[in-house]
Design a protein around this motif. Structure first.
Motif, PDB file in Angstrom:
ATOM      1  N   ASP A   1      15.212  55.785 -11.105  1.00  0.00           N
ATOM      2  CA  ASP A   1      15.209  54.218 -10.870  1.00  0.00           C
ATOM      3  C   ASP A   1      13.890  53.670 -11.742  1.00  0.00           C
ATOM      4  OD1 ASP A   1      15.473  51.607 -10.666  1.00  0.00           O
ATOM      5  OD2 ASP A   1      16.482  51.727  -8.590  1.00  0.00           O
ATOM      6  N   TRP A   2      13.791  53.594 -12.997  1.00  0.00           N
ATOM      7  CA  TRP A   2      12.706  52.955 -13.776  1.00  0.00           C
ATOM      8  C   TRP A   2      12.318  51.503 -13.108  1.00  0.00           C
ATOM      9  CZ3 TRP A   2       9.921  56.690 -14.841  1.00  0.00           C
ATOM     10  CH2 TRP A   2      10.398  57.754 -15.500  1.00  0.00           C
ATOM     11  N   ASP A   3      13.352  50.845 -12.692  1.00  0.00           N
ATOM     12  CA  ASP A   3      13.131  49.432 -12.331  1.00  0.00           C
ATOM     13  C   ASP A   3      12.276  49.685 -10.964  1.00  0.00           C
ATOM     14  OD1 ASP A   3      14.315  48.054 -14.221  1.00  0.00           O
ATOM     15  OD2 ASP A   3      16.067  47.885 -13.348  1.00  0.00           O
ATOM     16  N   ALA A   4      12.937  50.592 -10.025  1.00  0.00           N
ATOM     17  CA  ALA A   4      12.126  51.027  -8.710  1.00  0.00           C
ATOM     18  C   ALA A   4      10.656  51.359  -8.912  1.00  0.00           C
ATOM     19  CB  ALA A   4      12.753  51.707  -8.020  1.00  0.00           C
ATOM     20  N   VAL A   5      10.503  52.129  -9.979  1.00  0.00           N
ATOM     21  CA  VAL A   5       9.128  52.538 -10.513  1.00  0.00           C
ATOM     22  C   VAL A   5       8.087  51.594 -10.708  1.00  0.00           C
ATOM     23  CG1 VAL A   5       7.892  53.931 -12.115  1.00  0.00           C
ATOM     24  CG2 VAL A   5       9.827  55.125 -11.136  1.00  0.00           C
ATOM     25  N   ARG A   6       8.778  50.583 -11.535  1.00  0.00           N
ATOM     26  CA  ARG A   6       8.145  49.245 -12.087  1.00  0.00           C
ATOM     27  C   ARG A   6       7.636  48.478 -10.823  1.00  0.00           C
ATOM     28  NH1 ARG A   6      12.179  45.430 -14.263  1.00  0.00           N
ATOM     29  NH2 ARG A   6      12.673  45.199 -11.902  1.00  0.00           N
ATOM     30  N   ASP A   7       8.504  48.372  -9.963  1.00  0.00           N
ATOM     31  CA  ASP A   7       8.372  47.346  -8.815  1.00  0.00           C
ATOM     32  C   ASP A   7       7.280  48.013  -7.921  1.00  0.00           C
ATOM     33  OD1 ASP A   7      10.045  45.616  -9.905  1.00  0.00           O
ATOM     34  OD2 ASP A   7      11.705  46.163  -8.656  1.00  0.00           O
ATOM     35  N   THR A   8       7.294  49.340  -7.592  1.00  0.00           N
ATOM     36  CA  THR A   8       6.442  49.849  -6.620  1.00  0.00           C
ATOM     37  C   THR A   8       5.165  50.184  -7.414  1.00  0.00           C
ATOM     38  OG1 THR A   8       8.325  51.472  -5.786  1.00  0.00           O
ATOM     39  CG2 THR A   8       5.701  52.294  -5.740  1.00  0.00           C
ATOM     40  N   MET A   9       5.072  50.287  -8.579  1.00  0.00           N
ATOM     41  CA  MET A   9       3.719  50.203  -9.236  1.00  0.00           C
ATOM     42  C   MET A   9       2.954  48.872  -9.234  1.00  0.00           C
ATOM     43  SD  MET A   9       2.961  53.375  -9.512  1.00  0.00           S
ATOM     44  CE  MET A   9       1.388  53.138 -10.254  1.00  0.00           C
ATOM     45  N   MET A  10       3.865  47.931  -9.441  1.00  0.00           N
ATOM     46  CA  MET A  10       3.364  46.412  -9.312  1.00  0.00           C
ATOM     47  C   MET A  10       2.862  46.280  -7.976  1.00  0.00           C
ATOM     48  SD  MET A  10       6.112  44.378 -11.485  1.00  0.00           S
ATOM     49  CE  MET A  10       5.469  42.714 -11.284  1.00  0.00           C
ATOM     50  N   ALA A  11       3.695  46.546  -6.762  1.00  0.00           N
ATOM     51  CA  ALA A  11       3.163  46.369  -5.628  1.00  0.00           C
ATOM     52  C   ALA A  11       1.861  47.108  -5.284  1.00  0.00           C
ATOM     53  CB  ALA A  11       4.101  46.827  -4.536  1.00  0.00           C
ATOM     54  N   TYR A  12       1.685  48.347  -5.925  1.00  0.00           N
ATOM     55  CA  TYR A  12       0.530  49.293  -5.675  1.00  0.00           C
ATOM     56  C   TYR A  12      -0.693  48.590  -6.200  1.00  0.00           C
ATOM     57  CZ  TYR A  12      -2.448  53.094  -6.097  1.00  0.00           C
ATOM     58  OH  TYR A  12      -3.472  54.148  -5.856  1.00  0.00           O
ATOM     59  N   ALA A  13      -0.464  48.160  -7.613  1.00  0.00           N
ATOM     60  CA  ALA A  13      -1.668  47.382  -8.286  1.00  0.00           C
ATOM     61  C   ALA A  13      -1.830  46.062  -7.580  1.00  0.00           C
ATOM     62  CB  ALA A  13      -0.935  47.354  -9.792  1.00  0.00           C
ATOM     63  N   ALA A  14      -0.940  45.433  -6.955  1.00  0.00           N
ATOM     64  CA  ALA A  14      -1.470  44.166  -6.443  1.00  0.00           C
ATOM     65  C   ALA A  14      -2.425  44.475  -5.200  1.00  0.00           C
ATOM     66  CB  ALA A  14      -0.205  43.063  -5.995  1.00  0.00           C
ATOM     67  N   ASP A  15      -1.875  45.538  -4.578  1.00  0.00           N
ATOM     68  CA  ASP A  15      -2.686  45.851  -3.164  1.00  0.00           C
ATOM     69  C   ASP A  15      -4.137  46.439  -3.691  1.00  0.00           C
ATOM     70  OD1 ASP A  15      -2.730  46.542  -0.238  1.00  0.00           O
ATOM     71  OD2 ASP A  15      -3.448  48.354  -1.282  1.00  0.00           O
ATOM     72  N   HIS A  16      -4.177  47.107  -4.852  1.00  0.00           N
ATOM     73  CA  HIS A  16      -5.527  47.612  -5.332  1.00  0.00           C
ATOM     74  C   HIS A  16      -6.342  46.620  -5.650  1.00  0.00           C
ATOM     75  CE1 HIS A  16      -8.475  50.033  -7.318  1.00  0.00           C
ATOM     76  NE2 HIS A  16      -8.248  49.804  -8.562  1.00  0.00           N
ATOM     77  N   ILE A  17      -5.754  45.482  -6.606  1.00  0.00           N
ATOM     78  CA  ILE A  17      -6.482  44.215  -6.960  1.00  0.00           C
ATOM     79  C   ILE A  17      -7.085  43.616  -5.667  1.00  0.00           C
ATOM     80  CG2 ILE A  17      -6.387  42.085  -8.105  1.00  0.00           C
ATOM     81  CD1 ILE A  17      -4.315  43.648 -10.043  1.00  0.00           C
ATOM     82  N   ALA A  18      -6.082  43.394  -4.880  1.00  0.00           N
ATOM     83  CA  ALA A  18      -6.528  42.583  -3.411  1.00  0.00           C
ATOM     84  C   ALA A  18      -7.695  43.335  -2.842  1.00  0.00           C
ATOM     85  CB  ALA A  18      -5.400  42.425  -2.538  1.00  0.00           C
ATOM     86  N   ASN A  19      -8.191  44.612  -3.087  1.00  0.00           N
ATOM     87  CA  ASN A  19      -8.957  45.162  -2.375  1.00  0.00           C
ATOM     88  C   ASN A  19     -10.167  45.408  -3.183  1.00  0.00           C
ATOM     89  OD1 ASN A  19      -8.275  46.371   0.455  1.00  0.00           O
ATOM     90  ND2 ASN A  19      -6.470  46.856  -0.851  1.00  0.00           N
ATOM     91  N   GLY A  20     -10.211  44.620  -4.355  1.00  0.00           N
ATOM     92  CA  GLY A  20     -11.407  44.429  -5.256  1.00  0.00           C
ATOM     93  C   GLY A  20     -11.374  45.375  -6.520  1.00  0.00           C
ATOM     94  N   GLY A  21     -10.297  46.107  -7.038  1.00  0.00           N
ATOM     95  CA  GLY A  21     -10.013  46.933  -7.882  1.00  0.00           C
ATOM     96  C   GLY A  21      -9.516  45.838  -9.308  1.00  0.00           C
ATOM     97  N   ARG A  22      -9.156  46.597 -10.148  1.00  0.00           N
ATOM     98  CA  ARG A  22      -8.922  45.908 -11.674  1.00  0.00           C
ATOM     99  C   ARG A  22      -7.325  46.853 -11.724  1.00  0.00           C
ATOM    100  NH1 ARG A  22     -12.506  46.670 -16.299  1.00  0.00           N
ATOM    101  NH2 ARG A  22     -11.291  45.069 -17.252  1.00  0.00           N
ATOM    102  N   LEU A  23      -6.646  45.871 -12.523  1.00  0.00           N
ATOM    103  CA  LEU A  23      -5.375  46.329 -13.007  1.00  0.00           C
ATOM    104  C   LEU A  23      -5.410  47.514 -13.696  1.00  0.00           C
ATOM    105  CD1 LEU A  23      -2.408  45.996 -13.081  1.00  0.00           C
ATOM    106  CD2 LEU A  23      -2.611  44.615 -15.104  1.00  0.00           C
ATOM    107  N   VAL A  24      -6.335  47.774 -14.742  1.00  0.00           N
ATOM    108  CA  VAL A  24      -6.476  48.927 -15.661  1.00  0.00           C
ATOM    109  C   VAL A  24      -6.854  50.352 -14.815  1.00  0.00           C
ATOM    110  CG1 VAL A  24      -9.030  48.491 -16.051  1.00  0.00           C
ATOM    111  CG2 VAL A  24      -7.493  49.682 -17.816  1.00  0.00           C
TER     112      VAL A  24
END
Length: 338
Positions: A258-281
């Protein structure tokens, strides 16, 4: 009795790759395959002993099954690193005896240890004495002017006698003088036959193979001869290959990704990483090759390669990249084979 390495008859793994298989890469790969064995980048024992342990050893629970690869040549330091790592719950500890980089040569470990099988045996014994999980070795078939037909059988016997639960063999020599690490992954010729012969000599020991394996078809062919197959760059540059692993290698029920689910999971993961001081890249750099060969993949790569690197880039960039891809085609091309 045959050692049931990680309680599996056959193992498919993504190789440890410096600067590539970090925690973000592993989280991403786990969204596509539930059963593939994932490896950390090599972590030097000294760094674990003296460094910031949570940064070096921390990981997400979804990454399991997960192996920690250690670099080092001092049995006492490796044992101490294993003790420390035990609190982080890895499923395997692996000793690097294959990396040819200048960094490991200056530290006299990695592929240099192919010349010192007694040291490797001492390291394995020390690690086994304190480990709660399997201790394994990843090696080359030899280095420089060594004759693999002489060196590799002796090396394996010493490592196995010392207690190694499995040996992963990169089926190339490493040339420590005259070739760069990149050239060492491409120029020395592959010799899969010698790895097969080592399995024949050690039928009760888990022997896995690595080096130049391009896809799941090739992996299945190797598994007719050895116990495990490890892919590195092929998976990193086309992670959709992992979509076939659970069904074709482990016999799980067919499951379309389910590539839509992969997209959504990675977006949530990236948002958490950014919130903790990381960068999207930090996250998206591992996703660039996902839809290789699929309509829209060029635009997908452009978005993740350019837009994700901009200051302030957020997880919406992942959505934009996925929107550029013909997902219906990609689902058809990456569904598990019958």
């Amino acid at each position: 009795m045959r050692n049931q390495y990680l309680n599996r008859e056959k193992v498919f793994a993504v190789a440890p790759m410096i600067d590539w298989t970090d925690r973000h890469c592993r989280f991403f790969h786990r969204q596509i395959s539930r059963q593939t064995l994932l490896y950390t980048e090599m972590v030097v024992a000294d760094a674990i002993i003296h460094g910031v342990r949570d940064r070096l050893l921390g990981h997400n629970a979804v990454e399991h099954p997960l192996a920690l690869q250690l670099g080092g040549s001092d049995p006492a330091k490796l044992a101490e690193a294993v003790r420390i790592a035990a609190e982080y719950g890895y499923d395997e500890i692996n000793l690097n005896v294959g990396c040819p980089s200048d960094r490991v040569q200056s530290g006299t470990f990695g592929a240099c240890l192919m010349r010192e099988p007694e040291t490797v045996a001492d390291c394995v014994k020390a690690m086994k004495a304190v480990a709660r999980v399997p201790v394994t070795v990843k090696c080359r078939i030899g280095v420089d002017d060594q004759d693999p037909e002489t060196v590799l059988p002796d090396f394996l016997s010493r490592a196995i006698d010392a207690g190694a639960d499995a040996v992963w063999i990169h089926a190339r020599k490493a040339w420590l003088q005259g070739l760069s690490p990149k050239e060492n992954r491409e120029i020395p010729p592959l010799d899969y036959g010698i790895v097969y012969r080592m399995k024949e000599r050690h039928p009760d020991v888990f022997i896995g193979i690595n080096g130049g394996i391009p896809d799941i078809d090739a992996a299945e062919e190797h598994l007719r001869h050895v116990d495990g197959v490890m892919l590195g760059r092929a998976v990193y540059h086309n992670a959709a290959l992992l979509a076939d692993v659970d069904h074709r290698i482990y016999g799980a029920a067919e499951r379309a990704i389910d590539w839509d689910a992969v997209r959504d999971t990675m977006m949530a993961y990236a948002a958490d990483h950014i919130a903790n001081g990381g960068r999207l890249v930090h996250v998206t750099r591992h996703m660039v090759g996902l839809f290789a060969g699929v309509a829209g993949s060029r635009r997908y790569r452009q978005i993740l390669s350019a837009d994700a690197t901009r200051a302030g880039a957020g997880p919406e960039v992942i959505a934009e990249a996925f929107a550029a891809v013909d997902l219906e085609t990609s689902l058809q091309q990456t569904a598990p084979a019958a």
